[in-house]
Design a protein around this motif. Structure first.
Motif, PDB file in Angstrom:
ATOM      1  N   LYS A 177     -11.251 -42.408 -25.136  1.00  0.00           N
ATOM      2  CA  LYS A 177     -10.573 -42.957 -23.943  1.00  0.00           C
ATOM      3  C   LYS A 177      -9.654 -44.102 -24.347  1.00  0.00           C
ATOM      4  CE  LYS A 177     -10.304 -43.984 -19.379  1.00  0.00           C
ATOM      5  NZ  LYS A 177      -8.894 -44.297 -19.195  1.00  0.00           N
ATOM      6  N   GLY A 178     -10.137 -44.970 -25.239  1.00  0.00           N
ATOM      7  CA  GLY A 178      -9.314 -46.088 -25.700  1.00  0.00           C
ATOM      8  C   GLY A 178      -8.068 -45.615 -26.433  1.00  0.00           C
ATOM      9  N   LEU A 179      -8.213 -44.575 -27.258  1.00  0.00           N
ATOM     10  CA  LEU A 179      -7.057 -44.044 -27.978  1.00  0.00           C
ATOM     11  C   LEU A 179      -6.050 -43.411 -27.021  1.00  0.00           C
ATOM     12  CD1 LEU A 179      -8.844 -42.488 -31.086  1.00  0.00           C
ATOM     13  CD2 LEU A 179      -7.392 -44.539 -31.029  1.00  0.00           C
ATOM     14  N   LYS A 180      -6.537 -42.690 -26.019  1.00  0.00           N
ATOM     15  CA  LYS A 180      -5.631 -42.085 -25.033  1.00  0.00           C
ATOM     16  C   LYS A 180      -4.887 -43.171 -24.260  1.00  0.00           C
ATOM     17  CE  LYS A 180      -8.174 -37.807 -24.361  1.00  0.00           C
ATOM     18  NZ  LYS A 180      -9.106 -37.060 -23.530  1.00  0.00           N
ATOM     19  N   ASP A 181      -5.616 -44.228 -23.863  1.00  0.00           N
ATOM     20  CA  ASP A 181      -4.973 -45.339 -23.154  1.00  0.00           C
ATOM     21  C   ASP A 181      -3.896 -45.978 -24.034  1.00  0.00           C
ATOM     22  OD1 ASP A 181      -6.599 -44.922 -20.977  1.00  0.00           O
ATOM     23  OD2 ASP A 181      -7.881 -46.677 -21.317  1.00  0.00           O
ATOM     24  N   LYS A 208      -2.152 -44.579 -26.469  1.00  0.00           N
ATOM     25  CA  LYS A 208      -1.001 -43.678 -26.580  1.00  0.00           C
ATOM     26  C   LYS A 208      -0.125 -43.729 -25.335  1.00  0.00           C
ATOM     27  CE  LYS A 208      -2.953 -40.353 -29.803  1.00  0.00           C
ATOM     28  NZ  LYS A 208      -3.481 -39.006 -30.007  1.00  0.00           N
ATOM     29  N   GLU A 209      -0.751 -43.993 -24.192  1.00  0.00           N
ATOM     30  CA  GLU A 209      -0.017 -44.053 -22.933  1.00  0.00           C
ATOM     31  C   GLU A 209       0.490 -45.463 -22.637  1.00  0.00           C
ATOM     32  OE1 GLU A 209      -2.632 -42.412 -19.989  1.00  0.00           O
ATOM     33  OE2 GLU A 209      -2.704 -40.454 -20.985  1.00  0.00           O
ATOM     34  N   GLY A 210       0.343 -46.358 -23.620  1.00  0.00           N
ATOM     35  CA  GLY A 210       0.864 -47.717 -23.454  1.00  0.00           C
ATOM     36  C   GLY A 210      -0.065 -48.653 -22.706  1.00  0.00           C
ATOM     37  N   ARG A 211      -1.251 -48.171 -22.403  1.00  0.00           N
ATOM     38  CA  ARG A 211      -2.230 -49.038 -21.736  1.00  0.00           C
ATOM     39  C   ARG A 211      -3.222 -49.497 -22.798  1.00  0.00           C
ATOM     40  NH1 ARG A 211      -2.755 -44.428 -18.156  1.00  0.00           N
ATOM     41  NH2 ARG A 211      -4.814 -44.171 -19.051  1.00  0.00           N
ATOM     42  N   THR A 212      -3.371 -50.772 -22.883  1.00  0.00           N
ATOM     43  CA  THR A 212      -4.357 -51.294 -23.825  1.00  0.00           C
ATOM     44  C   THR A 212      -5.462 -51.987 -23.048  1.00  0.00           C
ATOM     45  OG1 THR A 212      -3.133 -53.365 -24.089  1.00  0.00           O
ATOM     46  CG2 THR A 212      -2.679 -51.602 -25.683  1.00  0.00           C
ATOM     47  N   SER A 213      -6.608 -52.049 -23.668  1.00  0.00           N
ATOM     48  CA  SER A 213      -7.767 -52.672 -23.040  1.00  0.00           C
ATOM     49  C   SER A 213      -8.428 -53.608 -24.043  1.00  0.00           C
ATOM     50  CB  SER A 213      -8.804 -51.623 -22.623  1.00  0.00           C
ATOM     51  OG  SER A 213      -8.248 -50.703 -21.723  1.00  0.00           O
ATOM     52  N   PRO A 214      -8.910 -54.719 -23.562  1.00  0.00           N
ATOM     53  CA  PRO A 214      -9.665 -55.587 -24.470  1.00  0.00           C
ATOM     54  C   PRO A 214     -10.923 -54.855 -24.949  1.00  0.00           C
ATOM     55  CG  PRO A 214      -9.283 -56.673 -22.347  1.00  0.00           C
ATOM     56  CD  PRO A 214      -8.816 -55.259 -22.227  1.00  0.00           C
TER      57      PRO A 214
END
Length: 95
Positions: free
Chosen positions: A73-77, A79-85
């Motif tokens: 999920k983190g990798l997909k986010d 790739k879509e320009g969404r990052t998460s702490p």
């Protein structure tokens, strides 16, 4: 919630007195499990070694799957320009 049959409920003092008998009943599969009571509350459960080992292996696999799903999920986010702490990714493991 786990349900116990009347024959599966044993006081800790009874189990101590007849441990060999109860161990034999577990090993021969006459009983699926034994809930050990102390002060009329289930404090422990005795089950066959094979069942315990299967449960441990299943838990390890589930934990690994949850970790891999969180990473995916983190990798997909990302790739879509969404990052998460990183804390957010760890929190997802509890879902």
């Amino acid at each position: 919630m786990v349900m116990y049959g009347a024959e599966e409920l044993v006081s800790s003092s009874e189990l101590a007195k007849k441990f060999g008998t109860y161990l034999s009943r577990i090993n021969t599969r006459n009983l699926e499990k034994i809930a050990v009571l102390k002060n009329n509350k289930v404090e422990a459960v005795l089950l066959p070694k094979e069942d315990y080992e299967k449960m441990c292996e299943t838990l390890k696999r589930l934990e690994a799957k949850n970790l891999l799903d969180s990473i995916d999920k983190g990798l997909k986010d990302m790739k879509e320009g969404r990052t998460s702490p990183i804390d957010t990714l760890w929190d997802r493991l509890d879902d």
